[in-house]
Design an enzyme around this catalytic site. Structure first.
Site, PDB file in Angstrom:
ATOM      1  N   GLY B  30       1.935 -26.538   2.796  1.00 36.41           N
ATOM      2  CA  GLY B  30       3.363 -26.252   2.875  1.00 36.41           C
ATOM      3  C   GLY B  30       4.236 -27.177   2.049  1.00 36.41           C
ATOM      4  O   GLY B  30       5.422 -26.921   1.875  1.00 36.41           O
ATOM      5  N   CYS B 240       3.740   7.323   7.621  1.00 39.69           N
ATOM      6  CA  CYS B 240       3.676   7.609   6.191  1.00 39.69           C
ATOM      7  C   CYS B 240       3.545   9.129   6.000  1.00 39.69           C
ATOM      8  O   CYS B 240       2.674   9.751   6.606  1.00 39.69           O
ATOM      9  CB  CYS B 240       2.498   6.884   5.568  1.00 39.69           C
ATOM     10  SG  CYS B 240       2.196   7.350   3.852  1.00 39.69           S
ATOM     11  N   CYS B 243      -0.222   9.661   4.165  1.00 41.39           N
ATOM     12  CA  CYS B 243      -1.497   9.428   4.844  1.00 41.39           C
ATOM     13  C   CYS B 243      -1.354   9.349   6.357  1.00 41.39           C
ATOM     14  O   CYS B 243      -2.335   9.235   7.077  1.00 41.39           O
ATOM     15  CB  CYS B 243      -2.153   8.159   4.314  1.00 41.39           C
ATOM     16  SG  CYS B 243      -1.354   6.655   4.870  1.00 41.39           S
ATOM     17  N   CYS B 264       3.793   4.635   2.826  1.00 39.76           N
ATOM     18  CA  CYS B 264       3.191   3.304   2.760  1.00 39.76           C
ATOM     19  C   CYS B 264       3.719   2.560   1.533  1.00 39.76           C
ATOM     20  O   CYS B 264       3.729   3.111   0.434  1.00 39.76           O
ATOM     21  CB  CYS B 264       1.670   3.381   2.578  1.00 39.76           C
ATOM     22  SG  CYS B 264       0.791   3.914   4.028  1.00 39.76           S
TER      23      CYS B 264
END
Lengths: 372, 287
Positions: B30, B240, B243, B264
């Site tokens: 970090g 979606c 799909c 998506c």
């Protein structure tokens, strides 16, 4: 269907690049690198200065490829620079040993060595010269011959090289400038380490000298016009060629005689004289001069003067003025960084925007509930 | 005067230096390690930090995937892929599972990454405290003193103003209980994927000249208060339209009737699901 990243990006990119080539070629004219080198001196100089890469040939090539766009040409040069290994540091160059082509002072009429106007646009009238429409190589040749002939009759060649003394040295002798010990600390190399704050003066000067000409000029102007505390007089502007030497990399004993001369480069150097108030031992204010220093590749006097103003600003941080704040100045004047980040806004931001949309919708939903 | 491009564009000295920076970044999760960012042949702010990392770690046997906004075929992803391929000759792929190195802008793939993979994220603004403090000199000191009240205050002020936290993408995270980090502008939806990630995550900010990292199996917590917990973008009730996936980050499209459609955002995930469906259909029809 909405504006979405869909399949087909590869083909679209290729088509776009072809279209770019078409736009460059469609006029059916070719500009030779040599033509750029000999007719666009100022542009070549600026590109080299902002790219921190001294190569007139590569700069001219970049200008040709970029169709004259400064930001694009600098970008090409900087990217090329990243592929070059950096093997040696040169010895410190001594600007006193410059082969001066132009040297003026706005501070003193009578400077030792005299004023040398050299070639500059400063004293021309900016009228469009329509005779250039029909310029011919024959005419130019004639003009050149006449010019050289007129010089032959009036100019004597000298057996020795004369160097022009620095004006500030005379003033130093008078005690108007503080004398400083020469600092032999090796400078920070901002291309080999990232800029840290507070920045050393060597790092600051490097960022300023490779800054975008327009940005450095704009901030220098701002400092002069009211968003700064600096009112300089140009002590000396000089333009000329400087030789560069490197030491033998493996030799232990170093002798000035054994250095290698690796060429010379054209540069502009400016020393501005800036009055500042100082408190003396009795805590009384008194005036003293300090120097603002500007230097850049090629002939670009405006940038070098603006740099000298900013150098002085950054030596004296003043919280009220952004031009005296080194993070504000140094982090925003780089051509590649500023144009790159501005242009990234053209990239799609569907994901972040969707996220922002979600956030705003959630807040709106919440607010309506509260009102009811 | 013609020169060949060096393997992976950068000279060996530069690549070595960048790898050294990455080692330091991995050692201090970090923490933003400054490095001498090189100018690249793509614009600053278009992923030069990620690109420098990718070029420095790629070996000839690696397989590269590049995502931009969730799509492999987005203009910038294509451009980066092309450059890397031209200068290294490595294989590129659209399949998340096949890639050994994945460079991404603004998304972490929907498919969980493995310890064999490295995720390289492009970061425009690495400093999580920049909104509350303009000076780099000051933020660096705040990080060293573990002084993050600015970041907390930002969330608190949002709650006062809007009754909830109002961050969008790039919601700050605590890494290994020490450094507050900008997770690159990934949506909040992707923040949890960083927590205890199996794959190494390297983050590169070229213009801001910083490299930082989340090593595998590291704690990553999104900043939040107990009574105002961290929430991700909501696609509740949506799926979606291609799909049928739910529980993924979705793009919102407006169709010709002005109605919202969802799809998506991770195009390769969507494609894989569609292929799978088709395979099943084909198999069942033969059966």
């Amino acid at each position: 269907m909405g504006y979405v990243a869909v399949k087909g990006g590869t083909m679209a990119i290729e088509a776009s690049i072809k279209r770019l080539t078409y736009d460059r070629l469609k006029g059916e004219e070719i500009i030779e690198i040599q033509t750029i080198l000999s007719t666009m001196r100022a542009l070549v100089d600026q590109v080299m200065s902002e790219s921190s890469l001294y190569s007139p040939f590569l700069a001219a090539l970049a200008i040709k490829q970029a169709e004259g766009s400064m930001e694009e040409a600098v970008f090409l040069m900087r990217a090329h620079r990243s592929t070059l290994p950096r093997l040696y540091y040169s010895d410190t160059v001594q600007p006193e040993s410059m082969l001066v082509e132009r040297r003026i002072s706005a501070s003193f009429k009578d400077i030792p060595g005299g004023q040398l106007l050299g070639s500059t646009n400063d004293y021309t009238h900016r009228l469009l010269d329509f005779s250039l429409v029909n310029e011919s190589p024959m005419q130019n040749k004639q003009w050149l011959q006449d010019y050289l002939k007129s010089l032959e009759n009036n100019v004597e060649t000298s057996d020795s090289v004369t160097y022009f003394p620095k004006i500030v040295d005379y003033l130093r002798k008078e005690g108007l400038f503080e004398e400083y010990e020469i600092d032999h600390t090796p400078p920070d190399d901002i291309t080999k380490g990232s800029l840290q704050f507070p920045a050393s003066r060597s790092a600051r000067l490097q960022v300023l000298t490779r800054g975008q000409t327009g940005a450095v000029t704009a901030l220098g102007y701002a400092a002069l016009r009211g968003y700064g505390q600096v009112h300089p007089t140009v002590g000396e502007v000089r333009v000329g060629e400087l030789p560069i030497y490197v030491e033998h990399p493996n030799e232990v004993e170093q002798d000035d005689e054994d250095q290698f001369y690796i060429g010379d480069f054209k540069m502009t150097e400016v020393e501005s004289f800036i009055p500042i108030t100082k408190k003396d031992e009795n805590n009384e204010k008194e005036l003293e001069f300090e120097i603002g220093y500007g230097v850049c590749y090629g002939q670009n006097e405006t940038k070098a003067i603006a740099m000298s103003i900013l150098d002085q600003c950054l030596e004296h941080p003043e919280w009220e003025f952004p031009t005296h704040d080194e993070e504000f100045v140094l982090l925003h004047i780089d051509a590649v960084e500023s144009t790159g980040f501005i242009s990234h806004l053209k990239l799609p931001h569907y994901v972040t925007f969707q996220s922002k949309l979600d956030s705003i919708r959630q807040i709106k939903k919440g607010a309506q509930k509260d009102e009811n | 005067m013609k020169t060949n491009t060096h393997f992976a564009f950068l000279d060996e000295g530069s690549k070595k230096e960048i790898r050294r920076t990455m080692l330091k970044a991995v050692a201090i999760p970090g923490y933003q390690v400054p490095f001498a960012s090189r100018e690249m042949p793509i614009a600053r702010g278009w992923g030069t930090g990620g690109l420098q990392i990718t070029l420095s770690i790629l070996g000839k046997q690696d397989v590269l995937k590049v995502i931009d906004q969730g799509a492999d075929e987005s203009v910038n992803a294509v451009s980066i892929k092309k450059l890397v391929q031209e200068t290294t000759g490595v294989e590129v792929t659209d399949q998340t599972q096949e890639a050994s190195v994945i460079q991404s802008r603004h998304r972490i793939p929907e498919v969980a990454l493995t310890k064999e993979q490295i995720l390289v994220l492009q970061v425009p603004e690495p400093e999580p405290l920049r909104n509350v403090e303009a000076s780099e000199y000051v933020t660096k000191r705040l990080h060293s003193e573990d002084e993050y009240s600015g970041a907390w205050l930002m969330l608190f002020e949002q709650i006062m103003k809007y009754n909830k936290t109002a961050t969008d993408a790039d919601h700050p995270v605590y890494v290994n209980d020490r450094y507050v980090m900008a997770p690159s502008p990934i949506p909040r939806f992707d923040n949890p994927k960083m927590h205890q990630s199996e794959s190494l995550i390297l983050l590169g900010a070229g213009r801001e000249k910083k490299i930082y990292a989340v090593p595998p199996y590291t704690d990553v917590k999104s900043l939040a208060f107990d009574d105002y917990p961290f929430t991700v973008e909501s696609f509740e009730g949506e799926h979606c339209h291609l799909c049928g996936a739910t529980d993924v980050f979705m793009d919102e499209l407006i169709d010709s009737t002005g109605k919202s459609l969802y799809q998506c955002n991770d195009t390769s995930y969507c494609m894989a699901r569609l292929n799978e469906k088709e395979k099943l259909e084909v198999e069942s029809s033969y059966a």
